[in-house]
Design an enzyme around this catalytic site. Structure first.
Site, PDB file in Angstrom:
ATOM      1  N   ARG A 143     114.599 -57.195  59.246  1.00  0.00           N
ATOM      2  CA  ARG A 143     114.726 -58.647  59.035  1.00  0.00           C
ATOM      3  C   ARG A 143     113.513 -59.257  58.364  1.00  0.00           C
ATOM      4  O   ARG A 143     113.585 -60.293  57.724  1.00  0.00           O
ATOM      5  CB  ARG A 143     114.940 -59.353  60.375  1.00  0.00           C
ATOM      6  N   ARG A 196      88.901 -76.795  46.245  1.00  0.00           N
ATOM      7  CA  ARG A 196      88.703 -77.824  47.270  1.00  0.00           C
ATOM      8  C   ARG A 196      87.478 -77.462  48.101  1.00  0.00           C
ATOM      9  O   ARG A 196      87.378 -76.373  48.637  1.00  0.00           O
ATOM     10  CB  ARG A 196      89.936 -77.935  48.182  1.00  0.00           C
ATOM     11  N   HIS A 237      83.487 -78.808  52.146  1.00  0.00           N
ATOM     12  CA  HIS A 237      83.645 -79.944  53.043  1.00  0.00           C
ATOM     13  C   HIS A 237      83.166 -79.598  54.447  1.00  0.00           C
ATOM     14  O   HIS A 237      83.306 -78.467  54.910  1.00  0.00           O
ATOM     15  CB  HIS A 237      85.112 -80.365  53.118  1.00  0.00           C
ATOM     16  N   LYS A 245      87.199 -75.769  62.477  1.00  0.00           N
ATOM     17  CA  LYS A 245      88.469 -75.613  61.768  1.00  0.00           C
ATOM     18  C   LYS A 245      88.985 -74.188  61.921  1.00  0.00           C
ATOM     19  O   LYS A 245      88.210 -73.234  61.876  1.00  0.00           O
ATOM     20  CB  LYS A 245      88.298 -75.884  60.269  1.00  0.00           C
ATOM     21  N   HIS A 300      83.224 -75.669  54.304  1.00  0.00           N
ATOM     22  CA  HIS A 300      84.386 -74.842  53.956  1.00  0.00           C
ATOM     23  C   HIS A 300      84.991 -75.289  52.629  1.00  0.00           C
ATOM     24  O   HIS A 300      85.029 -76.472  52.314  1.00  0.00           O
ATOM     25  CB  HIS A 300      85.455 -74.941  55.048  1.00  0.00           C
ATOM     26  N   TYR A 357      95.153 -76.419  58.353  1.00  0.00           N
ATOM     27  CA  TYR A 357      93.871 -76.589  59.043  1.00  0.00           C
ATOM     28  C   TYR A 357      94.162 -77.071  60.468  1.00  0.00           C
ATOM     29  O   TYR A 357      94.691 -78.169  60.654  1.00  0.00           O
ATOM     30  CB  TYR A 357      93.012 -77.654  58.372  1.00  0.00           C
ATOM     31  N   ASP A 389      84.773 -84.400  44.836  1.00  0.00           N
ATOM     32  CA  ASP A 389      84.093 -83.099  44.888  1.00  0.00           C
ATOM     33  C   ASP A 389      83.213 -82.884  43.660  1.00  0.00           C
ATOM     34  O   ASP A 389      82.137 -82.297  43.744  1.00  0.00           O
ATOM     35  CB  ASP A 389      85.110 -81.972  45.009  1.00  0.00           C
TER      36      ASP A 389
END
Length: 204
Positions: free
Chosen positions: A23, A59, A62, A72, A119, A132, A169
């Site tokens: 499956r 990204r 941060h 996180k 991160h 997150y 950023d």
């Protein structure tokens, strides 16, 4: 679920065992008691966020000020990312160092990012979705942004063309500027008073 410490104290890579049959597969993404055993303290989720990114989106980096602090638990649930965590804890034995991990939906690997550690990630596929799980709810005005292309950090993103960055950023300060501004948590603050070995900043 094996829990492996990265090169940064308190930051971990978690790789789930998959149960597979005709499956498909099943695996546990997070068991807080297992994570808490590795951390030496509980991880209590307070908020869950998702981001969806096109390929070559960058990204980060941060973080959140301490207080309030925010740990996180990061998982790529669709697509794939090159994930980087950076130690921003002033006085940490790994201050300014980073750890790189490939996270993808197929493996189910996750990264635990402790308080005071930055991160970020580079999306390697279109329609990449990252989850997150956060130890604290968002508090406006507490986010720390570090330039992900800061030459002092020289993070190995591995992009072949200029990445897609948010305006926030793109204009974020470098590590040296953030350090001078006094916005970074100290090692004792981020680890709630845990003693540490004094470290001279690599930027000094």
């Amino acid at each position: 679920m094996p829990v492996t410490e990265t090169g940064l104290p308190g930051a971990y890579l978690l790789t789930p065992h998959h149960l597979t049959d005709e499956r498909g597969s099943f695996y546990e993404s997070l068991r807080t008691e297992e994570l808490g055993r590795a951390l030496g303290h509980p991880f209590v989720p307070q908020q869950i966020n998702y981001s969806v990114s096109r390929r070559n989106t960058l990204r980060g980096i941060h973080g959140v000020t301490v207080p309030p602090g925010q740990a996180k638990y990061v998982t790529c649930v669709r697509g794939a990312v090159r994930d980087i965590v950076v130690d921003l804890r002033v006085g940490s034995p790994a201050f300014g160092r980073y750890a790189v991990n490939e996270l993808d939906a197929a493996s189910g690997r996750s990264v635990y990012v402790p308080e005071g550690v930055g991160h970020g990630f580079l999306a390697l596929t279109d329609d990449t979705c990252v989850c997150y799980v956060l130890s604290s709810a968002h508090v406006p005005g507490t986010q720390i942004d570090i330039d992900p292309l800061d030459p002092d950090l020289a993070l190995p993103w591995g992009f072949a063309e200029p990445p897609l960055l948010s305006e926030k950023d793109a204009r974020a300060p470098g590590l040296a500027e953030a350090l001078a501004a006094g916005v970074l948590a100290t090692w004792p603050e981020a680890t709630r008073g845990t003693p540490s070995t004094a470290l001279r900043s690599p930027l000094s």
